[in-house]
Design a protein around this motif. Structure first.
Motif, mmCIF file in Angstrom:
data_model
loop_
_atom_site.group_PDB
_atom_site.id
_atom_site.type_symbol
_atom_site.label_atom_id
_atom_site.label_comp_id
_atom_site.label_asym_id
_atom_site.label_seq_id
_atom_site.Cartn_x
_atom_site.Cartn_y
_atom_site.Cartn_z
ATOM 1 N N UNK A 186 0.941 -1.339 0.262
ATOM 2 C CA UNK A 186 -0.002 -0.491 -0.053
ATOM 3 C C UNK A 186 0.901 1.799 0.082
ATOM 4 N N UNK A 191 3.092 1.332 -3.515
ATOM 5 C CA UNK A 191 1.753 2.158 -4.553
ATOM 6 C C UNK A 191 1.062 3.093 -4.448
ATOM 7 N N UNK A 192 1.838 3.641 -2.876
ATOM 8 C CA UNK A 192 1.182 4.972 -2.994
ATOM 9 C C UNK A 192 2.216 6.289 -3.114
ATOM 10 N N UNK A 219 2.263 6.485 -7.162
ATOM 11 C CA UNK A 219 1.491 6.967 -7.357
ATOM 12 C C UNK A 219 1.838 8.634 -7.489
ATOM 13 N N UNK A 220 2.214 9.105 -6.307
ATOM 14 C CA UNK A 220 2.599 10.511 -5.777
ATOM 15 C C UNK A 220 3.634 10.934 -6.939
ATOM 16 N N UNK A 273 3.975 11.209 -9.833
ATOM 17 C CA UNK A 273 2.897 10.936 -11.548
ATOM 18 C C UNK A 273 3.271 9.780 -11.494
ATOM 19 N N UNK A 274 2.545 9.076 -11.082
ATOM 20 C CA UNK A 274 2.776 7.567 -11.643
ATOM 21 C C UNK A 274 3.729 6.864 -11.600
ATOM 22 N N UNK A 328 10.442 3.284 -13.303
ATOM 23 C CA UNK A 328 10.196 4.222 -14.525
ATOM 24 C C UNK A 328 9.734 5.580 -14.673
ATOM 25 N N UNK A 345 8.097 10.375 -15.183
ATOM 26 C CA UNK A 345 8.102 11.471 -16.595
ATOM 27 C C UNK A 345 9.509 11.422 -16.332
ATOM 28 N N UNK A 398 7.114 18.853 -9.764
ATOM 29 C CA UNK A 398 8.200 18.436 -9.205
ATOM 30 C C UNK A 398 9.202 17.670 -9.004
ATOM 31 N N UNK A 441 -5.584 -4.447 -1.603
ATOM 32 C CA UNK A 441 -4.691 -5.068 -0.521
ATOM 33 C C UNK A 441 -5.143 -6.089 0.473
ATOM 34 N N UNK A 475 -2.703 12.546 -10.517
ATOM 35 C CA UNK A 475 -1.363 12.458 -10.741
ATOM 36 C C UNK A 475 -0.723 11.283 -11.706
#
Lengths: 399, 417
Positions: free
Chosen positions: A50, A53-54, A57-58, A60-61, A82, A84, A91, B293, B353
């Motif tokens: 969890x 993965x958070x 995602x933070x 930017x994927x 990988x 961006x 940022x 999860x 995002x």
């Protein structure tokens, strides 16, 4: 340490990779294949999926991928990150740090991995192994390899086997991980714009050279037929190619089955209408070619005969200029596409380094250009049929 | 010509509709040697009943014609197959048929204009004979056979059968062995003349090109055609609501697969709705969600759920697919989550995002760009709208879609064992 930077322009992303390479080994293949699966479950800083993965995602994927692969007689544990590139990020993000955290800073409890993760991932690998038959195309190819390389390293299935799983626990898996980190060959790649080099955060006392010689292979002359509930039979034929320049074998393979102008596609599909797919692929690092086609069970004899005729034709020099030239064109076109994908760039250079060839892409292309038709015919005489494998259903009676 | 620029991702799109009605979309990319072109007609497996604009007569064709036609387009009078000719030039050429379009394409680094000559020549010159139509039947029969063994395909077709009562999206794209037996050269010519008209076609090009120049190149290769009215397609009337709640197929696979579906009957801006659905899926069921999860830890899921939203002019639905030893239990858990959860501010921001990153990454490769712009253009959407609109999506809107599409809607499940 092998850490390389590959500079690219025009991509929106950067790709980072860490590869841990060991010789394939029947005793350790299963336990090794479990390592990436457990590492991705949690790190010291991000103790569960969890949180991992958070974090991704933070960023930017960003994406993190890992797995096991078989490259010739090696087992490779692969880790990719990988994200961006800076230009498109509101940022800055530290992707390299995060990748290193995932590979080198796992969650440890009582001198072992987290027990719960290990047990769950054992169960997952068990299911992957047991579900092998669900993908008929992959399964039939894997089975042909197993039969053809029975008793040899390359015949080992990359995930190992279910029986080995029982003996694995959070303690001995952690010991194996520490051993791999110390002894495996480590290659790092950073591909993109303004990318940083990956520096490994561990001390490597023993800089062992991980190297395996190409294992001797004896022709098997097998013909295996395996029944299964399929409506279309899968025919795989393994060929052994002589130890000649790989550029020559590559052109031979493409004339035989590399695309729509190839002999297999033209004769099995277009002329005989026996199949939708018919082609071949070349495993450079093992000197083998696999012919693959999907046919009606009842057409087995007919298909094998047509395929054998193509091999015969190549031996006798029945190769048109069109077949020969379009094969070379196809190989070169594919090589020209490598710089268009960061993953392909990394794979190309990793393979070159692992086998100590360090051939630049343009030299590789030049070698292909040099191949002549005579080279192909010469080679064809020494190509040997090794194993025929057929996964088949019931013969259909036409109503 | 319409020019759409996006500063954030540094990309520009040029859209031109020619006098003959054909649409050309150019997405120039510097720093790449790869070039990609895809040319498509809005003719897919669901277009099996229409009015011929030249005769005004209603025509019904056997299932699988669009796909059969795709196979036969490469045929030429001189016996040369255009696909092989393009491949011999070192082009990565191909074609495919979906439920709403047929596309011909190639990617390459060299020989682009030779390829464009060939592509535009064979698509504008059909050559069907009784013999060459007959020869294809066995090959397509094998292709259908291959689909029959494909659990993922069966899963999808059955999900469509649950969602729709009449919509032809539930039919196999390639048709059946029985339906393709009825296809003749006359059927193929009739469909060709109707659907392969510039007014019904779109071309997308991406690579290191100047937009005006490449559009001129395409124009020079187009043959004159008489003007044609828009084609009237006849689709069966689809009643509101789902067709059936569940469908199970037994294919003897070890790890059962499932696909959960929600039929979408909302009248929304589809791009905004698509983005909202992506945010919902990521927040409630994505890898960073609590539910995922829990399912993973209980051993009910091994890999993440594969959620998607598909829409065209005749259908729209949201799908959640995955593999599990116990699909019914996963289904219950997902239904429960959707019924009880709202999207939180934190999840909303993080998901946005992630989706922004995914959208930007689409622009890495000219092939991906070409395909994306093409499939969106078939739905009259310009792909750049996604990046433009993501900033405008509010959490209130997302929760509204969550309520209308998921909470107050009936779901279906397709299972393959």
């Amino acid at each position: 340490m092998n850490n390389s930077v590959i500079s690219t322009e025009g991509f929106k992303t950067n790709l980072y990779a860490i590869f841990l390479t060991v010789p394939l080994n029947k005793k350790e293949v299963t336990i090794n294949s479990l390592i990436p699966a457990v590492l991705r479950r949690g790190t010291e800083k991000y103790p569960n999926q969890l949180e991992i993965n958070k974090k991704l995602e933070e960023m930017y994927g960003a994406s993190f991928n890992c797995g096991v692969d078989k490259m010739g007689d090696y087992q490779v544990l692969k880790f990719y990150m990988e994200n961006l590139s800076n230009k498109y990020l509101p940022e800055k993000q530290n992707a390299v740090e995060f990748l290193k955290e995932l590979v080198f800073n796992p969650l440890i409890e009582n001198d072992g991995f987290k027990k719960e993760y290990v047990e769950q991932e054992k169960e997952n690998i068990k299911r992957i192994i047991e579900s092998r038959k669900d993908n008929k195309s992959q399964y039939s190819l894997d089975r042909c390899i197993e039969e053809m390389f029975e008793g040899e390293m390359y015949g080992i299935y990359k995930f190992g086997n279910v029986d080995d799983l029982e003996k694995i626990n959070e303690k001995n898996l952690y010991e194996q991980y520490k051993k791999i980190i110390k002894e495996a060959r480590i290659d790092c790649f950073s591909c993109g714009e303004e990318v940083e080099k990956i520096e490994i955060p561990i001390e490597r006392s023993k800089q062992e050279q991980v190297k395996c010689e190409l294992q001797e292979h004896n022709i098997k002359n097998k013909e295996i037929k395996e029944p299964m509930d399929v409506s279309q039979g899968k025919l795989i034929i393994g060929l052994v190619t002589p130890d000649k320049p790989k550029s020559v074998v590559s052109v031979y393979n493409t004339v035989l089955g590399g695309g729509a102008n190839s002999k297999l596609f033209q004769n099995v599909r277009e002329k005989a209408s026996l199949a939708y797919t018919a082609g071949s692929s070349y495993v450079r690092r093992k000197n083998v070619i696999f012919i693959k086609t999907g046919i009606e069970t009842a057409n087995y004899d007919k298909a094998v005969e047509i395929i054998k005729q193509q091999l015969e034709d190549m031996k006798n020099g029945n190769i048109t200029d069109d077949e020969f030239n379009s094969a070379k064109q196809l190989i070169i076109a594919n090589l020209n596409l490598i710089p268009e994908s960061q993953e392909d760039l990394i794979s190309y250079y990793f393979d070159q380094k692992l086998y100590d060839e360090n051939l630049k892409l343009e030299d590789y292309i030049a070698n292909i250009e040099k191949v002549t038709k005579e080279d192909i015919i010469d080679l064809a005489k020494d190509v040997k049929l090794d194993t025929i494998y057929f996964l088949h259903g019931q013969e259909r009676s036409e109503a | 010509m319409k020019i759409i620029k996006n500063q954030k991702i540094n990309e520009t799109v040029y859209i031109e509709t020619l006098e003959n009605g054909m649409k050309i979309i150019v997405i120039p990319k510097k720093n790449t040697k790869k070039k990609y072109v895809i040319w498509s007609t809005k003719f897919g497996s669901i277009d099996n009943n229409f009015i011929d604009p030249t005769t005004n007569k209603e025509i019904k064709v056997p299932d699988g014609v669009a796909h059969y036609l795709e196979h036969k387009m490469f045929e030429n009078e001189n016996g040369v197959d255009s696909l092989y000719k393009m491949m011999a030039l070192g082009l990565d050429a191909n074609a495919y048929t979906t439920n709403d379009h047929t596309a011909y394409l190639f990617g390459c680094t060299d020989n682009f204009y030779e390829g464009l000559d060939e592509l535009m020549d064979f698509v504008q010159h059909p050559y069907f004979t009784d013999e060459n139509v007959e020869k294809e039947r066995g090959i397509i029969g094998q292709e259908i056979g291959r689909y029959d063994d494909e659990p993922g395909w069966k899963l999808y077709v059955n999900a469509m059968d649950c969602l729709y009562k009449n919509n032809p999206i539930k039919l196999d794209i390639a048709g059946t062995v029985e339906s393709i037996a009825k296809i003749t050269k006359e059927v193929l010519y009739s469909c060709y003349n109707t659907f392969y008209h510039p007014t019904n076609m779109v071309m997308c090009i991406s690579g290191n090109f100047e937009a005006e120049k490449i559009i001129e190149e395409v124009k020079n290769r187009l043959l004159p055609r008489e003007k044609m009215e828009e084609i009237k397609r006849i689709y069966p009337i689809e009643p509101k609501g789902i067709n059936k709640k569940e469908k199970e197929a037994n294919m003897g696979i070890n790890m059962p697969m499932f696909m959960i579906g929600y039929k979408d009957e909302l009248e929304e801006d589809k791009v905004k709705e698509d983005l909202a659905i992506q945010i919902i899926f990521n927040s409630l069921l994505g890898k960073s969600s609590k539910v995922y999860q829990e399912l993973y830890n209980e051993g009910l899921l091994q890999t993440s759920l594969d959620s998607s939203y598909e829409y065209s002019k005749t259908y729209a639905h949201a799908l959640i697919a995955g593999e599990s030893t116990n699909p019914k239990k996963v289904y219950e858990k997902i239904k429960e989550t959707i019924a009880n959860e709202e999207i939180s501010k934190e999840d909303f921001e993080r998901s946005k995002k992630k989706i922004y990153g995914d959208l930007v990454s689409e622009y890495n490769d000219v092939e991906n760009i070409g395909r994306m712009y093409l499939s969106d253009a078939i739905k009259d959407v310009n792909s750049m709208e996604y990046i433009d609109k993501i900033d405008d999506i509010s959490i209130e809107y997302v929760n509204e879609i969550l309520r209308k599409l998921f909470k107050e809607n009936e779901s279906i499940i397709s299972i393959v064992k």
